[in-house]
Design a protein around this motif. Structure first.
Motif, short mmCIF file in Angstrom:
data_model
loop_
_atom_site.label_atom_id
_atom_site.label_comp_id
_atom_site.label_asym_id
_atom_site.label_seq_id
_atom_site.Cartn_x
_atom_site.Cartn_y
_atom_site.Cartn_z
N LYS A 92 0.84 -1.20 0.00
CA LYS A 92 0.00 0.00 0.00
C LYS A 92 0.87 1.24 0.00
O LYS A 92 2.05 1.20 0.32
N TYR A 93 0.26 2.37 -0.30
CA TYR A 93 0.96 3.64 -0.41
C TYR A 93 1.59 4.04 0.93
O TYR A 93 0.88 4.27 1.91
N ALA A 94 2.91 4.10 0.98
CA ALA A 94 3.69 4.54 2.15
C ALA A 94 3.21 3.88 3.44
O ALA A 94 2.86 4.56 4.41
N SER A 95 3.19 2.57 3.44
CA SER A 95 2.84 1.84 4.66
C SER A 95 3.55 0.50 4.66
O SER A 95 4.19 0.13 3.69
N GLY A 96 3.44 -0.22 5.76
CA GLY A 96 4.13 -1.49 5.91
C GLY A 96 5.47 -1.29 6.59
O GLY A 96 5.69 -0.33 7.33
N ILE A 97 6.39 -2.19 6.32
CA ILE A 97 7.73 -2.12 6.91
C ILE A 97 8.53 -1.01 6.23
O ILE A 97 8.44 -0.82 5.02
#
Length: 182
Positions: A92-97
């Motif tokens: 996703k857009y600018a998320s996660g690790i």
């Protein structure tokens, strides 16, 4: 008449193409900013707030500011201002690790001198200002309403005045909540 019709059709096709591009980029162009508050720092008698600007799906620039308001709980660090760059690995857009590299302008108390006979502690000299460089990693989750949850840890080394204080390293810990907006 044919030239005018051709011109109008060309103009309409460009506007249609532009509308298609804007629809696919709506998610990325509308949520480029984020503000967040660290929930751990009040336990240390401090306050930390951060701002992040997204450059694209995988990267961002940000800045955080930390300030101590209760010296009895945190008697070494006074404040810092820390710009950073992050690279995200999530789908996703600018998320996660993510991984981050940061700089930090910091104010730390000078060396402590302990008087064993009177059981007193003195700070030698005044506050020490220094620059630290470091790296960290973390994880970010964003809800559909724009609420953001973030956990991160980072480690850095003081560059110039570590010999004038009891510390030669800095650690950033974060458990933050925030909001993404246009």
């Amino acid at each position: 008449m044919n030239k005018i019709s051709l011109f109008l059709m060309t103009l309409l096709s460009f506007s249609f193409f532009n509308a298609q591009t804007n629809e696919t980029n709506a998610e990325t162009s509308e949520v480029n900013n984020e503000i967040k508050l660290n929930l751990i720092t009040p336990l240390l008698g401090a306050f930390e707030v951060g701002y992040e600007r997204f450059l694209n799906k995988n990267s961002s620039l940000g800045i955080s500011a930390f300030m101590v308001y209760e010296l009895s709980k945190n008697d070494d660090m006074n404040y810092y201002i820390s710009p950073y760059y992050r690279y995200y690995f999530g789908k996703k857009y600018a998320s996660g690790i993510f991984v981050e590299g940061f700089g930090m302008l910091t104010s730390i108390d000078g060396k402590k001198i302990y008087d064993a006979t009177d059981k007193l502690t003195f700070t030698e000299g005044k506050d020490i200002y220094d620059l630290a460089l470091g790296a960290g990693l973390g994880w970010k989750l964003m809800t559909k309403k724009g609420i953001v949850f973030e956990a991160n840890i980072a480690y850095g080394k003081l560059m110039f005045n570590a010999d004038k204080t009891d510390h030669n390293q800095v650690i950033k810990l974060g458990l933050s909540v925030g909001y993404r907006f246009k």
